[in-house]
Design a protein around this motif. Structure first.
Motif, PDB file in Angstrom:
ATOM      1  N   ASP A 222      -2.158 -16.123   3.688  1.00  0.00           N
ATOM      2  CA  ASP A 222      -2.660 -14.812   4.072  1.00  0.00           C
ATOM      3  C   ASP A 222      -2.645 -14.029   2.944  1.00  0.00           C
ATOM      4  N   ALA A 238      -6.151 -19.413   7.550  1.00  0.00           N
ATOM      5  CA  ALA A 238      -5.904 -18.069   7.309  1.00  0.00           C
ATOM      6  C   ALA A 238      -5.517 -17.400   8.334  1.00  0.00           C
ATOM      7  N   GLY A 240      -4.518 -14.322  10.800  1.00  0.00           N
ATOM      8  CA  GLY A 240      -5.154 -13.012  11.187  1.00  0.00           C
ATOM      9  C   GLY A 240      -4.955 -11.845  10.667  1.00  0.00           C
ATOM     10  N   SER A 242      -4.725 -11.856   7.361  1.00  0.00           N
ATOM     11  CA  SER A 242      -4.972 -12.163   5.882  1.00  0.00           C
ATOM     12  C   SER A 242      -5.769 -11.130   5.183  1.00  0.00           C
ATOM     13  N   GLU A 244      -9.011 -10.083   3.575  1.00  0.00           N
ATOM     14  CA  GLU A 244     -10.629 -10.456   4.170  1.00  0.00           C
ATOM     15  C   GLU A 244     -10.982 -11.382   3.045  1.00  0.00           C
ATOM     16  N   LYS A 247     -10.091 -15.045   4.135  1.00  0.00           N
ATOM     17  CA  LYS A 247     -10.739 -15.131   5.504  1.00  0.00           C
ATOM     18  C   LYS A 247     -11.782 -16.068   5.250  1.00  0.00           C
ATOM     19  N   ALA A 250     -11.541 -19.542   4.344  1.00  0.00           N
ATOM     20  CA  ALA A 250     -10.599 -20.456   5.371  1.00  0.00           C
ATOM     21  C   ALA A 250     -11.695 -21.187   6.167  1.00  0.00           C
ATOM     22  N   ILE A 253      -9.651 -19.370  11.068  1.00  0.00           N
ATOM     23  CA  ILE A 253      -8.725 -18.282  11.024  1.00  0.00           C
ATOM     24  C   ILE A 253      -7.967 -18.080  12.289  1.00  0.00           C
TER      25      ILE A 253
END
Length: 272
Positions: A222, A238, A240, A242, A244, A247, A250, A253
């Motif tokens: 995260d 990642a 939710g 995490s 930005e 993300k 990743a 997500i």
């Protein structure tokens, strides 16, 4: 031979540390089901081995700790890759010069400068509950001994001071800026290991030790100190909740930590 290796960060991934230090039973059951299906499940954390003490009895198959500088797998020799002592002493002097705070971790103990010491004592109190006292092996930085240091956190009061320090940072140190994940009230923060040592390199070495091909590795995280393992493992997941920036790199997500994030990701990849 394991079917695959799953690497889980702790804070913000397995544990919502803003609410509790415990892993939800639903998450533990999902991990157990993955293990029943032939997957090795490991914690991959920036915490020291001492900082993982409360998670040593939940049935994980191994631990990558101190941002990849340490690997512990049952039945195998422990792997340690500490920061050279001369670099530790140089870092302490630089921290004084650039008004930075340090939190240094060895295998079983940690050493912190004044503000970090107070903050970690408060964190230690949060982790202690139900009559069970958490022990992070915390000492002041003045008590630093010959214990090999595996990882160090460093915090600056301003981005400008961090940039000045980066210009003179020793090239034998790996540095990850973690400000995006751990807000510092206008300051900045980062994590230091020996050059070439990251959560990602630690995860791949642990997978190799377990006879697992990289193609079957999964990383769950995260924060920005998880970026290396999301990049190095075949599948980077990642949460939710995490940062930005994480993300963006990743492969998938999943949902928030408190909305079946781990379980949903394991189901998405057909692991459970």
């Amino acid at each position: 031979m394991v079917k695959g290796c799953l690497f889980f960060d702790i804070d913000g991934t397995l544990v919502d540390s803003t609410k509790t230090g415990e892993i939800q039973e639903e998450v533990l059951e999902a991990i157990r089901e993955a293990q029943r299906r032939g997957y090795a499940c490991l914690i991959c954390s920036g915490r020291s081995l001492a900082g993982l003490s409360q998670y040593r009895d939940i049935g994980m198959d191994g631990y990558v700790f101190s941002d990849g500088a340490g690997i512990l797998i049952e039945g195998q020799d422990m792997i340690l890759d500490p920061i050279p002592k001369e670099q530790i002493l140089k870092l302490i002097e630089q921290a004084k010069e650039y008004h930075a705070e340090l939190f240094m971790s060895s295998l079983h103990t940690s050493f912190a400068s004044q503000e970090q010491y107070q903050m970690m004592k408060e964190w230690e109190a949060i982790l202690s509950k139900d009559g069970k006292e958490a022990d992070l092996g915390l000492h002041s930085l003045e008590e630093l001994n010959d214990d090999p240091i595996l990882e160090s956190d460093i915090c600056f009061k301003s981005p400008a001071e961090e940039q000045i320090w980066l210009a003179v940072k020793d090239p034998s140190l790996e540095y990850i800026n973690t400000t995006a994940s751990y807000g510092r009230n206008g300051g900045t923060s980062g994590e230091l290991t020996h050059i070439g040592v990251t959560k990602g390199t630690g995860a791949l070495l642990a997978a190799e030790m377990l006879g697992c091909d990289r193609a079957n590795t999964y990383a769950f995280g995260d924060s920005m100190n998880d970026a290396s393992m999301l990049k190095e493992c075949a599948y980077g997941i990642a949460m939710g909740n995490s940062a930005e920036e994480l993300k963006k790199i990743a492969d998938y997500i999943t949902t928030d930590i408190n909305d079946r994030g781990i379980t949903n990701a394991l189901e998405y990849y057909g692991i459970i």
